[in-house]
Design a protein around this motif. Structure first.
Motif, PDB file in Angstrom:
ATOM      1  N   TYR A  57       0.823  -1.199   0.000  1.00  0.00           N
ATOM      2  CA  TYR A  57       0.000   0.000   0.000  1.00  0.00           C
ATOM      3  C   TYR A  57       0.861   1.254   0.000  1.00  0.00           C
ATOM      4  N   LEU A  58       0.261   2.319  -0.482  1.00  0.00           N
ATOM      5  CA  LEU A  58       0.858   3.646  -0.335  1.00  0.00           C
ATOM      6  C   LEU A  58      -0.244   4.572   0.152  1.00  0.00           C
ATOM      7  N   GLN A  59      -0.140   4.965   1.406  1.00  0.00           N
ATOM      8  CA  GLN A  59      -1.070   5.933   1.970  1.00  0.00           C
ATOM      9  C   GLN A  59      -0.524   7.324   1.703  1.00  0.00           C
ATOM     10  N   MET A  60      -1.322   8.130   1.034  1.00  0.00           N
ATOM     11  CA  MET A  60      -0.881   9.479   0.660  1.00  0.00           C
ATOM     12  C   MET A  60      -1.795  10.492   1.319  1.00  0.00           C
ATOM     13  N   ASN A  61      -1.215  11.339   2.143  1.00  0.00           N
ATOM     14  CA  ASN A  61      -1.961  12.367   2.861  1.00  0.00           C
ATOM     15  C   ASN A  61      -1.481  13.751   2.450  1.00  0.00           C
ATOM     16  N   SER A  62      -2.285  14.737   2.758  1.00  0.00           N
ATOM     17  CA  SER A  62      -1.935  16.132   2.466  1.00  0.00           C
ATOM     18  C   SER A  62      -1.470  16.288   1.022  1.00  0.00           C
ATOM     19  N   LEU A  63      -2.245  15.751   0.129  1.00  0.00           N
ATOM     20  CA  LEU A  63      -1.853  15.752  -1.284  1.00  0.00           C
ATOM     21  C   LEU A  63      -1.806  17.158  -1.846  1.00  0.00           C
ATOM     22  N   LYS A  64      -0.871  17.350  -2.752  1.00  0.00           N
ATOM     23  CA  LYS A  64      -0.644  18.635  -3.396  1.00  0.00           C
ATOM     24  C   LYS A  64      -0.814  18.473  -4.902  1.00  0.00           C
ATOM     25  N   PRO A  65      -1.125  19.562  -5.596  1.00  0.00           N
ATOM     26  CA  PRO A  65      -1.245  19.451  -7.054  1.00  0.00           C
ATOM     27  C   PRO A  65       0.013  18.863  -7.716  1.00  0.00           C
ATOM     28  N   GLU A  66       1.167  19.138  -7.145  1.00  0.00           N
ATOM     29  CA  GLU A  66       2.397  18.603  -7.732  1.00  0.00           C
ATOM     30  C   GLU A  66       2.560  17.104  -7.516  1.00  0.00           C
ATOM     31  N   ASP A  67       1.675  16.485  -6.762  1.00  0.00           N
ATOM     32  CA  ASP A  67       1.672  15.030  -6.626  1.00  0.00           C
ATOM     33  C   ASP A  67       0.937  14.352  -7.778  1.00  0.00           C
ATOM     34  N   THR A  68       0.340  15.143  -8.645  1.00  0.00           N
ATOM     35  CA  THR A  68      -0.358  14.581  -9.793  1.00  0.00           C
ATOM     36  C   THR A  68       0.612  13.813 -10.686  1.00  0.00           C
ATOM     37  N   ALA A  69       0.302  12.547 -10.926  1.00  0.00           N
ATOM     38  CA  ALA A  69       1.195  11.680 -11.702  1.00  0.00           C
ATOM     39  C   ALA A  69       0.549  10.307 -11.864  1.00  0.00           C
ATOM     40  N   ASP A  70       1.147   9.530 -12.735  1.00  0.00           N
ATOM     41  CA  ASP A  70       0.871   8.100 -12.767  1.00  0.00           C
ATOM     42  C   ASP A  70       1.760   7.442 -11.720  1.00  0.00           C
ATOM     43  N   TYR A  71       1.158   6.605 -10.894  1.00  0.00           N
ATOM     44  CA  TYR A  71       1.894   5.917  -9.839  1.00  0.00           C
ATOM     45  C   TYR A  71       2.014   4.442 -10.199  1.00  0.00           C
ATOM     46  N   TYR A  72       3.236   3.929 -10.089  1.00  0.00           N
ATOM     47  CA  TYR A  72       3.541   2.555 -10.486  1.00  0.00           C
ATOM     48  C   TYR A  72       4.109   1.782  -9.298  1.00  0.00           C
ATOM     49  N   CYS A  73       3.747   0.523  -9.206  1.00  0.00           N
ATOM     50  CA  CYS A  73       4.419  -0.308  -8.216  1.00  0.00           C
ATOM     51  C   CYS A  73       5.469  -1.169  -8.913  1.00  0.00           C
ATOM     52  N   ASN A  74       6.442  -1.554  -8.129  1.00  0.00           N
ATOM     53  CA  ASN A  74       7.641  -2.202  -8.642  1.00  0.00           C
ATOM     54  C   ASN A  74       8.068  -3.264  -7.639  1.00  0.00           C
ATOM     55  N   ALA A  75       8.474  -4.411  -8.148  1.00  0.00           N
ATOM     56  CA  ALA A  75       8.994  -5.479  -7.304  1.00  0.00           C
ATOM     57  C   ALA A  75      10.407  -5.783  -7.747  1.00  0.00           C
ATOM     58  N   CYS A  76      11.314  -5.801  -6.806  1.00  0.00           N
ATOM     59  CA  CYS A  76      12.728  -5.971  -7.143  1.00  0.00           C
ATOM     60  C   CYS A  76      13.363  -7.009  -6.238  1.00  0.00           C
ATOM     61  N   LEU A  77      14.045  -7.969  -6.847  1.00  0.00           N
ATOM     62  CA  LEU A  77      14.810  -8.967  -6.103  1.00  0.00           C
ATOM     63  C   LEU A  77      16.074  -9.251  -6.896  1.00  0.00           C
ATOM     64  N   MET A  78      17.173  -8.807  -6.363  1.00  0.00           N
ATOM     65  CA  MET A  78      18.473  -8.927  -7.031  1.00  0.00           C
ATOM     66  C   MET A  78      18.346  -8.313  -8.430  1.00  0.00           C
ATOM     67  N   ARG A  79      18.511  -9.100  -9.487  1.00  0.00           N
ATOM     68  CA  ARG A  79      18.466  -8.514 -10.828  1.00  0.00           C
ATOM     69  C   ARG A  79      17.121  -8.716 -11.526  1.00  0.00           C
ATOM     70  N   THR A  80      16.131  -9.119 -10.769  1.00  0.00           N
ATOM     71  CA  THR A  80      14.796  -9.308 -11.328  1.00  0.00           C
ATOM     72  C   THR A  80      13.910  -8.156 -10.895  1.00  0.00           C
ATOM     73  N   THR A  81      13.288  -7.526 -11.861  1.00  0.00           N
ATOM     74  CA  THR A  81      12.407  -6.395 -11.583  1.00  0.00           C
ATOM     75  C   THR A  81      11.115  -6.550 -12.372  1.00  0.00           C
ATOM     76  N   TYR A  82      10.023  -6.311 -11.697  1.00  0.00           N
ATOM     77  CA  TYR A  82       8.715  -6.308 -12.346  1.00  0.00           C
ATOM     78  C   TYR A  82       8.055  -4.957 -12.112  1.00  0.00           C
ATOM     79  N   TRP A  83       7.325  -4.516 -13.112  1.00  0.00           N
ATOM     80  CA  TRP A  83       6.561  -3.275 -13.027  1.00  0.00           C
ATOM     81  C   TRP A  83       5.093  -3.559 -13.278  1.00  0.00           C
ATOM     82  N   GLY A  84       4.271  -2.844 -12.550  1.00  0.00           N
ATOM     83  CA  GLY A  84       2.849  -2.879 -12.832  1.00  0.00           C
ATOM     84  C   GLY A  84       2.464  -1.693 -13.708  1.00  0.00           C
ATOM     85  N   LYS A  85       1.235  -1.729 -14.191  1.00  0.00           N
ATOM     86  CA  LYS A  85       0.714  -0.566 -14.914  1.00  0.00           C
ATOM     87  C   LYS A  85       0.389   0.516 -13.900  1.00  0.00           C
TER      88      LYS A  85
END
Length: 114
Positions: A78-106
């Motif tokens: 999870y990512l709990q985001m509080n006190s959001l600001k207009p500059e927080d506007t973006a696409d947010y992606y999750c990522n899983a990393c283990l040694m040299r293996t990396t996965y990205w979500g949409k």
């Protein structure tokens, strides 16, 4: 392997959102999990990450407002985001990393209105 991020949306400045990232065909507890974001015209940047032991790391501009956590029983981060600001506007992606293996979500889009 699939990482499914959700929870984005439109929120007013000062509001809160909680993003979720659910893993499919991957055991997230084995990975360092991260949230990244990319605003229009900007490079993707790290928001926060959490390792398998629960240690967390945040970008300086977000450490007092955002909190990353994981529920291994739900294979979710999870990512709990509080006190959001207009500059927080973006696409947010999750990522899983283990040694040299990396996965990205949409990404999930967060829009903060002023």
């Amino acid at each position: 392997v699939q990482l499914q991020a959700s929870g984005g949306g439109l929120v007013q400045a000062g509001g809160s959102l909680r993003l979720s990232c659910v893993g499919s065909k991957i055991i997230l507890s084995r990975y360092t999990m991260g949230w990244y974001r990319q605003a229009p015209g900007k490079q993707r940047e790290l928001v926060a990450n959490i390792d398998g032991g629960g240690a967390t790391n945040y970008a300086d501009s977000m450490k007092d407002r955002f909190m990353i956590s994981r529920d291994n029983s739900k294979n979710t981060v999870y990512l709990q985001m509080n006190s959001l600001k207009p500059e927080d506007t973006a696409d947010y992606y999750c990522n899983a990393c283990l040694m040299r293996t990396t996965y990205w979500g949409k990404g999930t889009l967060v829009t903060v209105s002023s």
